[in-house]
Design a protein around this motif. Sequence first.
Motif, short mmCIF file in Angstrom:
data_model
loop_
_atom_site.label_atom_id
_atom_site.label_comp_id
_atom_site.label_asym_id
_atom_site.label_seq_id
_atom_site.Cartn_x
_atom_site.Cartn_y
_atom_site.Cartn_z
N SER A 99 0.03 -6.62 12.62
CA SER A 99 0.30 -5.89 13.86
C SER A 99 -0.46 -4.57 13.97
CB SER A 99 1.79 -5.59 13.96
OG SER A 99 2.12 -4.56 13.06
N LYS A 100 -0.91 -4.03 12.84
CA LYS A 100 -1.63 -2.75 12.84
C LYS A 100 -0.85 -1.65 13.57
CE LYS A 100 -6.03 -4.45 11.74
NZ LYS A 100 -5.92 -5.88 12.09
N LEU A 101 0.45 -1.66 13.41
CA LEU A 101 1.28 -0.63 14.04
C LEU A 101 0.91 0.74 13.52
CD1 LEU A 101 5.04 -1.63 14.22
CD2 LEU A 101 3.53 -1.02 16.08
N GLN A 102 1.01 1.72 14.39
CA GLN A 102 0.81 3.10 13.96
C GLN A 102 1.98 3.91 14.46
OE1 GLN A 102 -3.11 4.80 14.28
NE2 GLN A 102 -3.92 2.88 15.02
N ILE A 103 2.29 4.96 13.76
CA ILE A 103 3.38 5.80 14.26
C ILE A 103 2.95 7.26 14.28
CG2 ILE A 103 5.21 4.25 13.49
CD1 ILE A 103 5.68 6.62 11.36
N LEU A 104 3.64 8.00 15.10
CA LEU A 104 3.40 9.43 15.17
C LEU A 104 4.15 10.09 14.03
CD1 LEU A 104 4.05 9.60 18.97
CD2 LEU A 104 1.88 10.20 17.95
N ASP A 118 6.99 6.27 19.66
CA ASP A 118 6.17 5.34 18.88
C ASP A 118 5.80 4.10 19.67
OD1 ASP A 118 5.87 6.77 16.52
OD2 ASP A 118 7.85 6.18 15.80
N ASN A 131 1.92 3.12 20.60
CA ASN A 131 1.25 1.86 20.26
C ASN A 131 0.77 1.11 21.50
OD1 ASN A 131 1.19 1.12 17.26
ND2 ASN A 131 3.22 2.01 17.53
N ASN A 147 -2.06 -9.67 18.60
CA ASN A 147 -1.69 -8.63 17.65
C ASN A 147 -1.06 -7.43 18.34
OD1 ASN A 147 -2.61 -10.19 15.61
ND2 ASN A 147 -4.45 -8.99 15.20
#
Lengths: 77, 184
Positions: free
Chosen positions: A55-60, B17, B21, B118
Amino acid sequence: MKISCEQAAEICNKSQYREASLMEIIKLKYHIFICKTCKLFTTKNTKLTKLCNESKLQILSEEEKAKMKAELEKSNN
Amino acid sequence: MIANELQPDKWVELHADYLFNYAIGKVSDVEIAKDLVQETFIAGLNSAKNFKGDAAERTWLIAILKRKVIDHYRKINSKKGKAEVRIQYSDQTDAEGEWLEERVADPFVKGGDQEIENEELGLAIQNCIDKLPKKQSRVFTMKTIQGMSTEDICKELGINPSNLWVMIHRARTSLMGCLNQSWF
């Protein structure tokens, strides 16, 4: 050699983050060989790890969020 | 059922968040994405009186963010003086006609679809993470998304490793259930 299902689940979770020892993994493998429930849990758990990686999620960061919050409050007044 | 209400003081905590995204998926730049989220919150605050409660708070914020993304592309387009889009159809000058169909992506080639999938997957996971109890989502995110070590997380949150693994277990079990229908 025998472990409980709770222990198996914990080892399985640790192994998702590569934090299970070799001995633990051998115990887990033996357990899921005889326990269908834990086998299913392990399969799903591993799939979840794969999905999270894809998913390549990123968070702050908390810092960035605090800054955002401050900015938001500033414009509220 | 309770009518939808806006709670701007909880926006950052609840939606930052997810919006972040979403924005990354549209602009592929972390810094710009961050700015867009901030602009979205402020715009939301300014037009909060127009919120009628028909949609969930998040849906409403996403609608604003979409406008911000469009505005962003408009801005960079006019900056470069590229409001006009030119497409070079073919390098061969003797190619007959200018058929746009020739430029359409081959549906059997993987790649584009994969990326969209994705992006949706990321948002689906974020959605499920946001439904977890706060402490669980915090621990899960630190461990899985940020890839922090068990030791560092325990130090930062003041918990012991067995607490951590219990929370990780609960979070992962909930996530499996939450994502189950469409992704497993």
